[in-house]
Design a protein around this motif. Sequence first.
Motif, PDB file in Angstrom:
ATOM      1  N   ARG A 280       0.815  -1.217   0.000  1.00  0.00           N
ATOM      2  CA  ARG A 280       0.000   0.000   0.000  1.00  0.00           C
ATOM      3  C   ARG A 280       0.851   1.271   0.000  1.00  0.00           C
ATOM      4  NH1 ARG A 280      -2.484  -0.567   6.141  1.00  0.00           N
ATOM      5  NH2 ARG A 280      -0.506  -0.396   7.274  1.00  0.00           N
ATOM      6  N   ARG A 281       2.120   1.179   0.435  1.00  0.00           N
ATOM      7  CA  ARG A 281       2.982   2.370   0.441  1.00  0.00           C
ATOM      8  C   ARG A 281       3.208   2.897  -0.979  1.00  0.00           C
ATOM      9  NH1 ARG A 281       7.567   1.482  -1.775  1.00  0.00           N
ATOM     10  NH2 ARG A 281       8.333  -0.660  -2.003  1.00  0.00           N
ATOM     11  N   SER A 282       3.161   1.999  -1.974  1.00  0.00           N
ATOM     12  CA  SER A 282       3.405   2.433  -3.352  1.00  0.00           C
ATOM     13  C   SER A 282       2.131   2.456  -4.183  1.00  0.00           C
ATOM     14  CB  SER A 282       4.420   1.495  -4.017  1.00  0.00           C
ATOM     15  OG  SER A 282       3.923   0.171  -4.074  1.00  0.00           O
ATOM     16  N   HIS A 283       0.980   2.331  -3.526  1.00  0.00           N
ATOM     17  CA  HIS A 283      -0.280   2.220  -4.262  1.00  0.00           C
ATOM     18  C   HIS A 283      -0.556   3.461  -5.114  1.00  0.00           C
ATOM     19  CE1 HIS A 283      -4.216   0.741  -5.256  1.00  0.00           C
ATOM     20  NE2 HIS A 283      -4.831   1.753  -4.678  1.00  0.00           N
ATOM     21  N   LYS A 284      -0.194   4.647  -4.616  1.00  0.00           N
ATOM     22  CA  LYS A 284      -0.476   5.884  -5.346  1.00  0.00           C
ATOM     23  C   LYS A 284       0.782   6.513  -5.931  1.00  0.00           C
ATOM     24  CE  LYS A 284      -4.754   7.004  -2.904  1.00  0.00           C
ATOM     25  NZ  LYS A 284      -5.523   8.041  -2.181  1.00  0.00           N
ATOM     26  N   ASP A 285       1.892   5.812  -5.882  1.00  0.00           N
ATOM     27  CA  ASP A 285       3.114   6.314  -6.494  1.00  0.00           C
ATOM     28  C   ASP A 285       2.980   6.274  -8.011  1.00  0.00           C
ATOM     29  OD1 ASP A 285       6.036   7.000  -6.549  1.00  0.00           O
ATOM     30  OD2 ASP A 285       6.125   5.029  -7.503  1.00  0.00           O
ATOM     31  N   ALA A 286       3.212   7.405  -8.652  1.00  0.00           N
ATOM     32  CA  ALA A 286       2.965   7.510 -10.099  1.00  0.00           C
ATOM     33  C   ALA A 286       3.810   6.533 -10.905  1.00  0.00           C
ATOM     34  CB  ALA A 286       3.231   8.947 -10.554  1.00  0.00           C
ATOM     35  N   ALA A 287       5.067   6.376 -10.530  1.00  0.00           N
ATOM     36  CA  ALA A 287       5.942   5.459 -11.268  1.00  0.00           C
ATOM     37  C   ALA A 287       5.482   4.018 -11.102  1.00  0.00           C
ATOM     38  CB  ALA A 287       7.383   5.613 -10.781  1.00  0.00           C
ATOM     39  N   SER A 288       5.090   3.653  -9.882  1.00  0.00           N
ATOM     40  CA  SER A 288       4.618   2.292  -9.635  1.00  0.00           C
ATOM     41  C   SER A 288       3.301   2.023 -10.358  1.00  0.00           C
ATOM     42  CB  SER A 288       4.457   2.059  -8.125  1.00  0.00           C
ATOM     43  OG  SER A 288       5.700   2.168  -7.469  1.00  0.00           O
ATOM     44  N   ILE A 289       2.435   3.009 -10.378  1.00  0.00           N
ATOM     45  CA  ILE A 289       1.172   2.871 -11.114  1.00  0.00           C
ATOM     46  C   ILE A 289       1.454   2.607 -12.590  1.00  0.00           C
ATOM     47  CG2 ILE A 289      -0.875   4.125 -11.906  1.00  0.00           C
ATOM     48  CD1 ILE A 289      -0.883   5.561  -9.174  1.00  0.00           C
ATOM     49  N   TRP A 290       2.413   3.345 -13.133  1.00  0.00           N
ATOM     50  CA  TRP A 290       2.768   3.157 -14.541  1.00  0.00           C
ATOM     51  C   TRP A 290       3.307   1.749 -14.797  1.00  0.00           C
ATOM     52  CZ3 TRP A 290       7.364   1.966 -16.985  1.00  0.00           C
ATOM     53  CH2 TRP A 290       7.370   2.101 -18.390  1.00  0.00           C
ATOM     54  N   LEU A 291       4.210   1.284 -13.932  1.00  0.00           N
ATOM     55  CA  LEU A 291       4.788  -0.048 -14.121  1.00  0.00           C
ATOM     56  C   LEU A 291       3.703  -1.121 -14.055  1.00  0.00           C
ATOM     57  CD1 LEU A 291       7.242  -1.903 -14.428  1.00  0.00           C
ATOM     58  CD2 LEU A 291       7.423  -1.911 -11.920  1.00  0.00           C
ATOM     59  N   ARG A 292       2.796  -1.011 -13.101  1.00  0.00           N
ATOM     60  CA  ARG A 292       1.722  -2.009 -12.983  1.00  0.00           C
ATOM     61  C   ARG A 292       0.838  -2.005 -14.222  1.00  0.00           C
ATOM     62  NH1 ARG A 292       1.402   0.357  -7.620  1.00  0.00           N
ATOM     63  NH2 ARG A 292      -0.622   1.281  -8.097  1.00  0.00           N
ATOM     64  N   ALA A 293       0.613  -0.841 -14.780  1.00  0.00           N
ATOM     65  CA  ALA A 293      -0.197  -0.760 -15.999  1.00  0.00           C
ATOM     66  C   ALA A 293       0.494  -1.461 -17.161  1.00  0.00           C
ATOM     67  CB  ALA A 293      -0.479   0.699 -16.344  1.00  0.00           C
ATOM     68  N   GLN A 294       1.819  -1.331 -17.251  1.00  0.00           N
ATOM     69  CA  GLN A 294       2.546  -2.003 -18.332  1.00  0.00           C
ATOM     70  C   GLN A 294       2.467  -3.518 -18.173  1.00  0.00           C
ATOM     71  OE1 GLN A 294       3.426   0.479 -20.545  1.00  0.00           O
ATOM     72  NE2 GLN A 294       2.541   1.585 -18.799  1.00  0.00           N
ATOM     73  N   VAL A 295       2.623  -3.996 -16.936  1.00  0.00           N
ATOM     74  CA  VAL A 295       2.552  -5.438 -16.680  1.00  0.00           C
ATOM     75  C   VAL A 295       1.171  -5.968 -17.040  1.00  0.00           C
ATOM     76  CG1 VAL A 295       2.585  -7.187 -14.852  1.00  0.00           C
ATOM     77  CG2 VAL A 295       4.367  -5.421 -14.922  1.00  0.00           C
ATOM     78  N   ALA A 296       0.131  -5.240 -16.629  1.00  0.00           N
ATOM     79  CA  ALA A 296      -1.231  -5.679 -16.944  1.00  0.00           C
ATOM     80  C   ALA A 296      -1.478  -5.685 -18.445  1.00  0.00           C
ATOM     81  CB  ALA A 296      -2.239  -4.771 -16.237  1.00  0.00           C
TER      82      ALA A 296
END
Length: 302
Positions: A280-296
């Motif tokens: 949850r610490r990285s749930h709203k981190d913009a870079a992490s959000i971007w990476l998760r979107a690429q994986v999905a």
Amino acid sequence: MDMRSIDLNLLVAFDAMCQHQSVTRAGEAIGLSQPAMSAAVARLRALFNDPLFVKVGTVMQPTERAQALAGAVRRVMVTVQQEILQPSGFTPETSDRTFTVITPDIGEMHFLPLLLAHLAKAAPGVRLNAVSRNREAAGETLAGADADLALGYFPDLKGSAFFQQKLFDNKHVCLLRRDHPQLRKGSLTLKAYLALQHVVVHPDGREHVFERHLQQTGHKRDVRLELSHFMSLMPIIESTDLVATVPRDLAAICQRYTQVEIVACPIACPVIPVHQFWHRRSHKDAASIWLRAQVAQLFKAG
């Protein structure tokens, strides 16, 4: 002068006065009434023991002391506006960030080639660091900010501290060398499967879904070789009559690079749900959000 005794809002008022040289216009610029702005100027004068701004004609001109402070205060204002108050964002095209991903050796083979190829085009400066962690350590690594994402089967990563997104279901299949005698006999029956000699992979600290299912169903195999790493399977299957029962994504990789065949497993085993997990610490981190979107985008089924 003790920083704890200073109202930093006064620096905002000071900067506005330097720019507008008018109590009224400075107050309007920062949202203060004229009386409130006048009070702020009075507090500044007391703080620095200097008039700071004196009226000359229709403007409030800065004193020598104010002029000496103006540059430093402006730099503070710019730093706060550009580096602190800016909404967090991520520009993949120019980023040189390193993302750390927890995934087993199967995950490295399945996820990394396609993900790296995608990053080379979408985010050429981004780097990946893939690490392996057992079930218990994976959660600690994500919680401790030592990894951004976990990819694979991690049944212990649950609870309010973790988020997850399902990517696909992985089923078990059998691997045999391309000229294996069994392939000439037709489909692999349960009787034939149990009569074959097997190689089994037991990665340290990982969940063995198929092995647990065999124990529950009472099926026993003739295991001739046990390994710790899935990568070792390719030359062994290709050069022996051993059979391996492995997740489908790994089997596809083995078939791509070696002379092996994929055969349906005659034992119906529960599928392995593969997810991406994050803390949850990285749930709203913009870079992490971007990476998760690429994986999905790359790996999510359906």
